[in-house]
Design a protein around this motif. Sequence first.
Motif, PDB file in Angstrom:
ATOM      1  N   PHE A  80       7.720  24.618  22.173  1.00 12.21           N
ATOM      2  CA  PHE A  80       7.710  24.344  21.244  1.00 12.21           C
ATOM      3  C   PHE A  80       8.178  23.105  20.566  1.00 12.21           C
ATOM      4  N   LEU A 382       2.087  22.555  12.049  1.00 12.03           N
ATOM      5  CA  LEU A 382       2.971  23.343  13.631  1.00 12.03           C
ATOM      6  C   LEU A 382       1.860  21.696  15.014  1.00 12.03           C
ATOM      7  N   LEU A 386       4.544  19.658  17.325  1.00  6.85           N
ATOM      8  CA  LEU A 386       4.522  19.861  18.395  1.00  6.85           C
ATOM      9  C   LEU A 386       4.207  19.198  19.253  1.00  6.85           C
TER      10      LEU A 386
END
Length: 633
Positions: A80, A382, A386
């Motif tokens: 992550f 995300l 990421l």
Amino acid sequence: MAIADMKRMDILLPRGDQDGALRLLQRLGCLQLTGVKPAEGAEAPAAPMPRLNDTDAALARVRWAISKLSRFDRVKQSMFRPLPALQPEEMEEADGPDVQGVIEALEGLERRAGELRGEMTGLQLRMDQLAPWHGLDVPGSMLRDTASARVFLGTAAAAGLGELQNAWEGRPASVQIVGTDRDAAHFVAVVHRSHAEEFAAALRGIGFQRADLALGEDTPAEAARLAAGRMDAAREEMRGLEGEMDALAADLPRLRAAHDGLVARRARLVAEEGSARTGSAALLSGWVPARLAPSVTETLRLKFPMAQAALRDPEEGEVPPVLLHNPALAQPFEAVVGGFALPAPGSLDPTRVLAPFFACFFGMMVSDAGYGIMMALLVPVLIRILKPSPAGKRIFRVIMLGGLFTIVWGALYNTWFGFTPWPSVFDPINNSLPVMLMCAALGALHLFAGLVLGIVQNVRQGRWLDAIYDQVSWMLLVVGIGLLALPSTSAVGTWMAIAGAGIVLLFSARNKTRNPFKRVLSGLGALYGITGWLSDLLSYMRLFGMGLATGVIGMVVNQLVGMVMSGGIIGWIVGPIIFVGVHLFNAAINILGAYVHAARLQYIEFFSKFYQEGGTAFNPLRYTPRYHRVADT
């Protein structure tokens, strides 16, 4: 349904420009270089090239150093955590004297640590050996044979040693038991030389094993204390070495950059080794997507005016690599196709047809509009945080698009984080039959889409009759059987089913035998495949089952939270935590299950109707860092 057209590109350039051209091509990342057979008069490269050997050796040392220092890493790696961005030039320049100095220092520390580990192992064995003898308060210098006596130091069976003591009582022998260990006794015995052989024979009868303690002037207890002291010193030195290694871990970012730079250098050297070279010129050859070929040629011409690039179509016998090329909305679903196998060159890329079915099935199985909203909103965030690899980004986008379909199906099912606030269009709990019929209908549409793709593929390859024998026949048979269920269409259905069955019966084994009798027998076996259509349709009931499970689990969670929150102030604190945690877990499990089962419906039911696998992935010369992402330029 496009597989990118490939062109063969041959590049002739001065030998001095080869490394620079390879660097440029690696940055462009759109030319897959293949080996070139040297022509007559060309220089045959050494095999392997010394520079490639040196790079492999350097890469092995860097990998070793990273593996040794990773346990001291101050920044723990996580899936992550986004990879740091680095320019290609920074990767290439990272493998310098500083990095080599770190590796040499680490090698020295590891050598000393290995010596200490060996010493500590020996000391531990020494202490274990001396442990049973601590009760012996005699220095080693006194445990030696004399002119009139022999000394026996060792271990024997405890019961037998007791009997031996009783038997030799009153004779010129003294036996002292120092300690016992289970059924064994550790002892020292002094015997007059005139009876030594008889005593030794008696010891052999009770399993005597001589002990060589090598005590010198120390007693066993003193020798054990000395060994323990040396062990403590070795441990202290080992802690010091660990501290020095921990300090070297600060250089892990440089080591990782050097690793990625060496990987890039190795890729160029492998490509150079596959080229054909003379004293002054080099020839590179490979595959490039046709749509990118003009820009690659122009870029080479601008950077290296002496280079000449020639393009041509694949010749007979040449099999180009496969690169899927689809619109932006369908591109993420190339990950689903690639997860099975790439299509063979000249066949169909099913991505555009697969995409809406996959997303629809995914949404039906997750089937909670709240989860769909969560996926649609969180996945882009995300991706931005990421910064995953291109393959990882495709998976994220598949989930995001599946989330949009989940919102639609969740609204139709009226499921919002397990709540049902208003009447639903479809109610899988209280009225499941319409939902099951809808799943079967979508499954039939999916299967027929596979047959249509099979027809298109055969027609494109000039096999018109194969399209009739292998796909149209089954469409007639299956549709005809379906029409038989309705009185108004039973007559038409009968003739369609007869026509389809007749084609299958007569032509399904056309490529196996010319014997009419054998062909009919094989056709009868092929007709049994109609049962496979029934099992395929039943496979789509998983859309109903998994969607139902998601909704029921959500409802149970909400009921549980309601009971907890009715318990007062503590319930009002704990209830929301349970609600968020369990719904997140339920969403994660169902998203994973929906992805897997939606892929299964494509691979087993859909692809079996038309898919021709066997393509080799397009693998251009490019930067493929492990610990970084190439910074956008």
